[in-house]
Structure formats: C-alpha cells, structure tokens
Design an enzyme around this catalytic site. Structure first.
Site, PDB file in Angstrom:
ATOM      1  N   ASP A  13      27.555 -38.796  11.340  1.00  0.00           N
ATOM      2  CA  ASP A  13      27.835 -38.014  10.206  1.00  0.00           C
ATOM      3  C   ASP A  13      27.368 -36.135  10.781  1.00  0.00           C
ATOM      4  OD1 ASP A  13      27.936 -39.741   7.943  1.00  0.00           O
ATOM      5  OD2 ASP A  13      29.184 -37.707   7.251  1.00  0.00           O
TER       6      ASP A  13
ATOM      7  N   ARG B 124      29.495 -30.647   0.631  1.00  0.00           N
ATOM      8  CA  ARG B 124      28.080 -31.423   1.317  1.00  0.00           C
ATOM      9  C   ARG B 124      27.605 -30.788   1.957  1.00  0.00           C
ATOM     10  NH1 ARG B 124      30.500 -37.678   2.184  1.00  0.00           N
ATOM     11  NH2 ARG B 124      28.447 -38.578   1.652  1.00  0.00           N
TER      12      ARG B 124
ATOM     13  N   ASN C 255      23.623 -40.935  10.553  1.00  0.00           N
ATOM     14  CA  ASN C 255      24.544 -41.708   9.852  1.00  0.00           C
ATOM     15  C   ASN C 255      23.991 -42.092   8.213  1.00  0.00           C
ATOM     16  OD1 ASN C 255      27.619 -42.371   9.939  1.00  0.00           O
ATOM     17  ND2 ASN C 255      26.794 -44.083  10.464  1.00  0.00           N
ATOM     18  N   LYS C 256      25.390 -43.022   7.528  1.00  0.00           N
ATOM     19  CA  LYS C 256      25.194 -43.400   6.212  1.00  0.00           C
ATOM     20  C   LYS C 256      23.917 -43.828   6.366  1.00  0.00           C
ATOM     21  CE  LYS C 256      27.387 -43.187   3.464  1.00  0.00           C
ATOM     22  NZ  LYS C 256      27.270 -42.364   2.631  1.00  0.00           N
TER      23      LYS C 256
END
Ligand code: MRU
Length: 351
Positions: A241, A95, A251-252
């Site tokens: 993140d 990832r 982030n998401k």
C-alpha cells in the site's frame, strides 16, 4: 452462486459518464456491478471496501474527480478548481495508508491546473482518468514479466490479502507475477492466507485464482508457520500500500509476521508494487496506519464471535522493515538490498 472472474475482468471502469465497479463486499457469492455518478458515492465505496487494493483505489479516486468535474456548475477555472479541491479532500480522507490514492488524485489535480479554462478541464480530466486505468493494467503486466524471472518451475508461492486483478484495474501486482509465471509455461502453485478480519484472501484471492485455473490452497492465517516449517512454501510474494524510500513496506495487517516467519525459514520474501505505490518523502513515523471498526473483529459474516463491549485493536496495515525483504518488483525492474540505493536507481530508470 458460483461467479466468473478472470484476469481480463475490469475492477473499475468509466462507462457513459459514470464509474462502474465490482462490489467486492459481495464476492465470492455474487458478482454485482455498481454504478456511481456522484463523487461522494465513490468516496463511500472506497471507505466501505466496495473497491479496495491500493492501485484500484488510486484509479477510483481519479474517476471520482472526473465525476466531480462533470457535477460542477462552475463557470470559471478558479471556481472549478475550488470545487475539485473540495472533492479531492473528501476522496483523499477515505483511507489514509495506501499512497496510490493521493497519487491518483494529485495527478488529476495537476492536469486540471495546467488547463486554460473550464472547457479544457472538462475535456481532459475524463480522458486522463481513463488512461490512468488503462496504464494500470500495462504496468501490472510489465511488473509480471520482471517478477516471473524470480519464480521457478514447480514453485509454491505464498501470498497474503488480495494483490490481484481485484486490487487493481486488472491483472494484479503479486498475482500478476503469478499469472505471468504461469503464462511463461512454468508450473506454479499458490498458498493464500484467509486474511482476517475482512477475508480478502479467501473471498478474493482464492476466488480469483481458482477461476483463472491457477492451483490455489487456502490456509488460515495461523497456518503460515506450519506451512513454512513443513517445506510447503518456496517463496512469498505480497503487494503493498506504501513503500518508503528506505524500503519500509506497508501492506495488509499480518504481512510483517509472514515476513518474520519467512526469514526464520530462509524463504525469499518479495513485494510487487508499481512506482505509484512509493512514497519517497515520508519517514516511517509519519505514515498513518488506518484503524478500522471493531465489528470487523467481533463478528464473522455478520455473526457475533466475541463478548459485547470488548476492547478491540483493528489496524488494517502493518510495516515490514527492509531487512526482511529479498526484493521489490516494479514495472521498471527489481530493487534489491540496499533498498535506499536500488529504489533511487529505479526512479532514475523511469525518467
Ligand atoms: O484493505 P485493503 O483490502 O485495501 O488492503 C489491500 C492490501 O493490503 C493489498 O495487499 C495492497 O493494496 C496491494 S494491492 C495490489
């Protein structure tokens, strides 16, 4: 089946020379633990979201390397480091956006390189990975104490994705702040977004908070504007993140539009993340946004909800620029704008 989870639950841990983790793809219907003794299985688990959330994958990567050390048949330090480098690359490439993964792997590699021989490396790596896991919980609790100062009695906090115990080793970042606020005696409510397409909000955040006895309401992602316009939201807190030196927050997917909406409604927008989430070197154009498979968008719970062969754009993360952020909560204090200066100070505090 209703299952139990609370802030004391360990998302990932080392047991009997193996890595044990909660299979988050099965939540909220089943609480299943999976056990891995091959680092390649840990890499698959990270790739397939069995374990997810930036701090949790950082520690999982470190445990993956600890397995690689045990798996290696190398007789010399040089050969062992070469086996470890191969494992590091495989784990790293799972990832690309969450910087905690690279952080966890690099930390273990540094320890391995600093030891004199194979035996010393074998003895120290497992211990180092285990102490990183313990430290993650302590860091979250410290972050929680700082963040709790920002939240008032009777506040309703909107959060996105899952930045809770399940995204870390335990306690959580954004949800850690919410837990610490509740533990300080303040009444607090949470609005959790579903977080399409993988539903970390409904499957994980709503589940985790409900079972911890924290008042949580679930909304579709499309009801963020409605909730803010209706005056239902006092503050927003999300995890991250990756955070750049300049205060750009990754982030998401969907975080950016929540931040814009919060600005429109003059609602404070906070980010809670440990120092291991900061990337002080990269510039925004260098950060890779993970693109995930189309089936996450074209199906819901395995059922097709879109025509065959439809083009899909499925980024897992977005970037929220610093001008939309009120503060960044860390384990050493809270950074406020201008972020370039305040983030630099946080890192000086750490030293
Ligand atoms: O794709 P995921 O579930 O790994 O994404 C997780 C997030 O975006 C979280 O908000 C972030 O990692 C912070 S977790 C403390």
């Amino acid at each position: 089946m209703e299952t139990k989870v609370n802030s004391g639950l360990r998302t990932v841990e080392w047991k009997d020379n193996a890595v044990v983790m909660i299979d988050q793809t099965k939540l909220p219907n089943e609480l299943v633990y999976v056990k891995f003794s091959d680092y390649r299985e840990v890499a698959d688990a990270i790739r397939n979201l069995v374990v997810r959330g930036a701090p949790a994958i950082g520690v999982s990567g470190a445990f993956g390397l600890a397995l690689a050390v045990l798996q290696s048949k190398a007789k010399t330090k040089e050969d062992l480091l070469s086996d470890l480098e191969q494992a590091r690359r495989i784990l790293h490439d799972t990832r690309p956006t969450a910087v905690n993964l690279a952080w966890g792997l690099d930390k273990i590699m540094q320890v391995a390189k600093s030891r004199n021989d194979v035996l010393e490396i074998k003895e120290s790596i497992v211990e180092e990975a285990k102490s990183m896991a313990d430290e993650d919980i302590k860091v979250n609790m410290r972050m929680g104490k700082y963040g709790a100062q920002l939240l008032g009695d009777n506040d309703t906090i909107m959060t996105h994705c899952n930045a809770g115990a399940l995204a870390t080793v335990g306690y959580g970042t954004a949800l850690g702040v919410i837990r610490a606020t509740k533990e300080s005696g303040k009444k607090i409510k949470v609005i959790a977004t579903e977080t399409r397409p993988v539903m970390q909000g409904s499957r994980l955040t709503a589940f985790e908070l409900k079972h911890d006895g924290i008042d949580v309401s679930l909304i579709p992602d499309t009801a963020v504007g409605y909730s803010m316009a209706q005056g239902l939201v006092s503050k927003v807190i999300v995890g991250a993140d990756r955070i750049l030196r300049t205060g750009h927050v990754y982030n998401k997917i969907g975080t950016y539009q929540i931040a814009i909406m919060a600005k429109q409604h003059e609602i404070p927008f906070y980010v809670a993340a440990p120092l291991s989430t900061f990337d002080l070197k990269s510039r925004p154009e260098e950060v890779i946004i993970e693109q995930r498979k189309p089936s996450e968008v074209t199906t819901i719970a395995g059922k097709k909800t879109a025509p065959d062969n439809i083009n899909v754009i499925n980024p897992a993360f977005d970037m929220t620029p610093p001008e939309l952020i009120t503060g960044i909560i860390t384990e050493v204090g809270i950074a406020k704008p201008p972020f370039e200066e305040s983030i630099k100070k946080l890192f000086e505090t750490k030293l």
